[in-house]
Design an enzyme around this catalytic site. Structure first.
Site, PDB file in Angstrom:
ATOM      1  N   SER A  52       2.585  10.931  46.578  1.00 36.13           N
ATOM      2  CA  SER A  52       1.418  10.202  47.081  1.00 36.13           C
ATOM      3  C   SER A  52       1.745   9.556  48.418  1.00 36.13           C
ATOM      4  CB  SER A  52       1.068   9.111  46.058  1.00 36.13           C
ATOM      5  OG  SER A  52       0.197   8.165  46.632  1.00 36.13           O
ATOM      6  N   TYR A 103       3.666   1.941  40.072  1.00 35.55           N
ATOM      7  CA  TYR A 103       3.224   3.338  40.205  1.00 35.55           C
ATOM      8  C   TYR A 103       3.846   3.965  41.449  1.00 35.55           C
ATOM      9  CZ  TYR A 103       0.296   7.198  41.734  1.00 35.55           C
ATOM     10  OH  TYR A 103      -0.132   8.414  42.205  1.00 35.55           O
ATOM     11  N   LYS A 120       6.780   7.198  42.142  1.00 34.73           N
ATOM     12  CA  LYS A 120       6.698   8.360  43.049  1.00 34.73           C
ATOM     13  C   LYS A 120       7.897   8.366  43.992  1.00 34.73           C
ATOM     14  CE  LYS A 120       2.834  10.020  41.476  1.00 34.73           C
ATOM     15  NZ  LYS A 120       2.898  11.193  40.595  1.00 34.73           N
TER      16      LYS A 120
HETATM   17  P1  NAD Z   1      -5.148  12.759  35.980  1.00 35.60           P
HETATM   18  O1  NAD Z   1      -4.834  11.550  35.179  1.00 35.60           O
HETATM   19  O2  NAD Z   1      -6.536  13.258  36.013  1.00 35.60           O
HETATM   20  O3  NAD Z   1      -4.184  13.970  35.549  1.00 35.60           O
HETATM   21  C1  NAD Z   1      -2.882  13.769  35.062  1.00 35.60           C
HETATM   22  C2  NAD Z   1      -2.770  14.524  33.741  1.00 35.60           C
HETATM   23  O4  NAD Z   1      -1.451  14.362  33.224  1.00 35.60           O
HETATM   24  C3  NAD Z   1      -3.738  14.026  32.676  1.00 35.60           C
HETATM   25  O5  NAD Z   1      -4.464  15.115  32.151  1.00 35.60           O
HETATM   26  C4  NAD Z   1      -2.832  13.387  31.618  1.00 35.60           C
HETATM   27  O6  NAD Z   1      -3.362  13.525  30.318  1.00 35.60           O
HETATM   28  C5  NAD Z   1      -1.544  14.166  31.823  1.00 35.60           C
HETATM   29  N1  NAD Z   1      -0.336  13.448  31.413  1.00 35.60           N
HETATM   30  C6  NAD Z   1       0.036  12.173  31.702  1.00 35.60           C
HETATM   31  N2  NAD Z   1       1.224  11.879  31.152  1.00 35.60           N
HETATM   32  C7  NAD Z   1       1.642  13.019  30.517  1.00 35.60           C
HETATM   33  C8  NAD Z   1       2.789  13.343  29.751  1.00 35.60           C
HETATM   34  N3  NAD Z   1       3.766  12.447  29.524  1.00 35.60           N
HETATM   35  N4  NAD Z   1       2.879  14.587  29.234  1.00 35.60           N
HETATM   36  C9  NAD Z   1       1.903  15.498  29.432  1.00 35.60           C
HETATM   37  N5  NAD Z   1       0.784  15.241  30.136  1.00 35.60           N
HETATM   38  C10 NAD Z   1       0.663  14.009  30.672  1.00 35.60           C
HETATM   39  O7  NAD Z   1      -4.624  12.477  37.480  1.00 35.60           O
HETATM   40  P2  NAD Z   1      -4.854  13.307  38.817  1.00 35.60           P
HETATM   41  O8  NAD Z   1      -5.727  12.501  39.708  1.00 35.60           O
HETATM   42  O9  NAD Z   1      -5.209  14.711  38.518  1.00 35.60           O
HETATM   43  O10 NAD Z   1      -3.391  13.231  39.417  1.00 35.60           O
HETATM   44  C11 NAD Z   1      -2.429  14.246  39.191  1.00 35.60           C
HETATM   45  C12 NAD Z   1      -1.103  13.810  39.802  1.00 35.60           C
HETATM   46  O11 NAD Z   1      -1.302  13.530  41.189  1.00 35.60           O
HETATM   47  C13 NAD Z   1      -0.531  12.531  39.191  1.00 35.60           C
HETATM   48  O12 NAD Z   1       0.875  12.650  39.128  1.00 35.60           O
HETATM   49  C14 NAD Z   1      -0.921  11.466  40.193  1.00 35.60           C
HETATM   50  O13 NAD Z   1      -0.036  10.378  40.187  1.00 35.60           O
HETATM   51  C15 NAD Z   1      -0.836  12.223  41.509  1.00 35.60           C
HETATM   52  N6  NAD Z   1      -1.671  11.647  42.579  1.00 35.60           N
HETATM   53  C16 NAD Z   1      -3.013  11.445  42.365  1.00 35.60           C
HETATM   54  C17 NAD Z   1      -3.784  10.860  43.373  1.00 35.60           C
HETATM   55  C18 NAD Z   1      -5.254  10.596  43.154  1.00 35.60           C
HETATM   56  O14 NAD Z   1      -5.820   9.809  43.918  1.00 35.60           O
HETATM   57  N7  NAD Z   1      -5.912  11.214  42.186  1.00 35.60           N
HETATM   58  C19 NAD Z   1      -3.199  10.493  44.591  1.00 35.60           C
HETATM   59  C20 NAD Z   1      -1.830  10.734  44.777  1.00 35.60           C
HETATM   60  C21 NAD Z   1      -1.081  11.319  43.762  1.00 35.60           C
HETATM   61  N1  UFG Z   2     -12.569   0.215  47.931  1.00 34.75           N
HETATM   62  C1  UFG Z   2     -13.649  -0.635  47.955  1.00 34.75           C
HETATM   63  N2  UFG Z   2     -14.312  -0.870  46.778  1.00 34.75           N
HETATM   64  C2  UFG Z   2     -13.959  -0.271  45.610  1.00 34.75           C
HETATM   65  C3  UFG Z   2     -12.849   0.608  45.598  1.00 34.75           C
HETATM   66  C4  UFG Z   2     -12.177   0.819  46.781  1.00 34.75           C
HETATM   67  O1  UFG Z   2     -14.003  -1.194  48.995  1.00 34.75           O
HETATM   68  O2  UFG Z   2     -14.589  -0.534  44.569  1.00 34.75           O
HETATM   69  C5  UFG Z   2     -11.863   0.500  49.200  1.00 34.75           C
HETATM   70  C6  UFG Z   2     -10.400   0.100  49.184  1.00 34.75           C
HETATM   71  O3  UFG Z   2     -10.250  -1.243  49.558  1.00 34.75           O
HETATM   72  C7  UFG Z   2      -9.811   1.084  50.201  1.00 34.75           C
HETATM   73  C8  UFG Z   2     -10.670   2.343  50.030  1.00 34.75           C
HETATM   74  O4  UFG Z   2     -11.873   1.889  49.397  1.00 34.75           O
HETATM   75  O5  UFG Z   2     -10.002   0.599  51.511  1.00 34.75           O
HETATM   76  C9  UFG Z   2     -10.033   3.404  49.151  1.00 34.75           C
HETATM   77  O6  UFG Z   2      -9.639   2.810  47.900  1.00 34.75           O
HETATM   78  P1  UFG Z   2      -9.185   3.701  46.663  1.00 34.75           P
HETATM   79  O7  UFG Z   2      -8.901   2.779  45.533  1.00 34.75           O
HETATM   80  O8  UFG Z   2     -10.160   4.804  46.429  1.00 34.75           O
HETATM   81  O9  UFG Z   2      -7.846   4.417  47.173  1.00 34.75           O
HETATM   82  P2  UFG Z   2      -6.491   3.768  47.716  1.00 34.75           P
HETATM   83  O10 UFG Z   2      -6.298   4.290  49.096  1.00 34.75           O
HETATM   84  O11 UFG Z   2      -6.428   2.322  47.514  1.00 34.75           O
HETATM   85  O12 UFG Z   2      -5.450   4.386  46.691  1.00 34.75           O
HETATM   86  C10 UFG Z   2      -5.315   5.781  46.528  1.00 34.75           C
HETATM   87  C11 UFG Z   2      -4.884   6.106  45.096  1.00 34.75           C
HETATM   88  C12 UFG Z   2      -3.514   5.572  44.822  1.00 34.75           C
HETATM   89  C13 UFG Z   2      -2.563   6.056  45.858  1.00 34.75           C
HETATM   90  C14 UFG Z   2      -3.076   5.708  47.239  1.00 34.75           C
HETATM   91  C15 UFG Z   2      -2.210   6.263  48.320  1.00 34.75           C
HETATM   92  O13 UFG Z   2      -5.765   5.527  44.179  1.00 34.75           O
HETATM   93  O14 UFG Z   2      -3.071   6.068  43.585  1.00 34.75           O
HETATM   94  O15 UFG Z   2      -4.380   6.259  47.421  1.00 34.75           O
HETATM   95  O16 UFG Z   2      -2.109   7.639  48.153  1.00 34.75           O
HETATM   96  F1  UFG Z   2      -1.362   5.467  45.660  1.00 34.75           F
END
Ligand code: NAD
Ligand code: UFG
Length: 338
Positions: free
Chosen positions: A124, A149, A153
């Site tokens: 991330s 979290y 990572k």
């Molecule tokens: P998500 O929660 O939708 O998907 C993650 C999946 O992993 C889920 O289906 C969950 O059930 C499964 N899981 C969790 N722990 C597990 C375990 N111990 N064994 C088997 N399965 C398990 O999340 P996502 O948004 O699809 O994110 C996928 C990956 O990308 C994650 O590692 C997350 O940290 C990373 N990521 C997501 C974002 C975002 O904004 N969505 C940003 C940066 C990184």
């Molecule tokens: N925001 C609002 N109102 C809300 C939610 C968010 O104003 O209800 C704003 C936040 O302050 C930020 C922007 O919208 O300025 C984006 O916020 P998000 O929560 O959607 O995303 P972030 O950038 O804070 O975080 C995301 C993922 C994290 C990851 C991070 C960096 O949720 O898991 O990007 O990759 F770590």
């Protein structure tokens, strides 16, 4: 030969399953359904017209993993499985270290033992912390993270680096995602958060559909063009396509590489809200609220390394992201719980 996708039932994983199948890869999926529902993969099969093996398995279950590696010829793993709620990670850090870090160590141990040494890992942009200035490049210092979290990572990136150094057969492509939003163009799969969403786009969609009354814009006094937070929103389908390219790369190289997956464009909260209203002809009432603790003003990528190494570039616009998020939300107001 097949690619194992951990967490393949989740938001990014389900979209990646479709792109991998479309690219001609065979896949095997595992998930423990902690944050997902079987319906997501049912719809992946429906959309792709393809069948593939699925196992309900936890990545911390070494014996369960070994059976899966023994039953299939796995040549690489795309590793999505993990917990991702920033606020929750501050409350229950040990659960995050156990699941994300411990789970990844177990997975890597089993992979090494079973002779599969190629991984694409979901990292991330959060690893860049608050000490760097955007556009963020992969060689900038990482680790100044503000929550457990983010630290999982950062730690996993270090573990994969050490592993690749220790064994020249290992290959790890560490993908640093910026802000994935949007949904499959069919409106059949998308992000299905539990409870009240933490992230901006699912919150905006739930306000637009009337589930939530108004959006709180967290701060309008940042040093940005309109004072609201700037992020690099990337369409989840572009992100999924980046994984196909990353698997190709992991199969052809050894060693570890960290690569940003973003568009390179910053978009403020108010720009996103206005784009959503314009794209979908819906209203999104909002109020300006105080800054959210831990947030930074601006975070966007320099995506040139992904173009150079993977031959990948994001193609979809913020308008596409807004339209597709809304199609998913409006066609599935209860997510997968229809
Ligand atoms: P998500 O929660 O939708 O998907 C993650 C999946 O992993 C889920 O289906 C969950 O059930 C499964 N899981 C969790 N722990 C597990 C375990 N111990 N064994 C088997 N399965 C398990 O999340 P996502 O948004 O699809 O994110 C996928 C990956 O990308 C994650 O590692 C997350 O940290 C990373 N990521 C997501 C974002 C975002 O904004 N969505 C940003 C940066 C990184
Ligand atoms: N925001 C609002 N109102 C809300 C939610 C968010 O104003 O209800 C704003 C936040 O302050 C930020 C922007 O919208 O300025 C984006 O916020 P998000 O929560 O959607 O995303 P972030 O950038 O804070 O975080 C995301 C993922 C994290 C990851 C991070 C960096 O949720 O898991 O990007 O990759 F770590």
């Amino acid at each position: 030969m097949a690619i194992l996708i951990t967490g393949g039932c989740g938001y990014i994983g389900s979209h990646t399953c479709i792109e991998m199948l479309q690219a001609g890869y065979d896949i095997v999926v595992i998930d423990n359904y902690y944050n997902s529902k079987p319906e997501a993969l049912r719809r992946v099969k429906e959309l792709s017209g393809k069948e593939f093996p699925f196992y309900e398995c936890d990545i911390r279950d070494a014996e369960g993993l070994k059976k899966i590696f023994a039953a299939h010829k796995i040549e690489a793993v795309i590793h999505f499985a993990g917990l991702k709620a920033v606020g929750e990670s501050v409350r229950i850090p040990l659960t995050y270290y156990d699941n994300n870090v411990g789970g990844t160590v177990t997975l890597c141990q089993v992979m090494s033992e079973m002779g599969c040494k190629r991984m694409v890992f979901s990292s991330s942009a959060t690893v860049y912390g608050n000490a760097n200035t955007s556009p963020l490049t992969e060689d900038m210092p990482t680790g100044a993270v503000t929550n457990a979290y983010g630290r999982t990572k950062f730690m996993i990136e270090g573990i994969l680096h050490d592993l690749c150094n220790s064994d020249p057969e290992w290959s790890a492509v560490i993908l640093r995602y910026f802000n994935p939003i949007g949904a499959h163009i069919s409106g059949r799969i998308g992000e299905d958060p539990n409870g009240i969403p933490n992230n901006l786009m699912p919150y905006v969609s739930q306000v637009a559909i009337g589930k939530l009354s108004q959006l709180s814009v967290f701060g309008d006094d940042y040093d940005t063009p309109d004072g609201t937070g700037v992020r690099d929103y990337i369409h989840v389908v572009d992100l999924a396509k980046g994984h196909v390219k990353a698997v190709d790369y992991a199969l052809a190289h050894t060693g570890d590489e960290a690569i940003n997956l973003g568009t390179g464009n910053g978009c403020s909260v108010l720009q996103l809200v206005n784009a959503f209203k314009a794209a979908n002809g819906v209203d999104v009432p909002y109020v300006v609220a105080p800054r959210r603790p831990g947030d930074i003003g601006t975070c966007f990528s320099d995506p040139s390394k992904a173009a150079r190494l993977l031959g990948w570039k994001a193609e979809k616009t913020v308008e596409d992201m807004c339209r597709d998020s809304w199609r998913w939300q409006s066609q599935n107001p209860k997510g997968y719980d229809e």
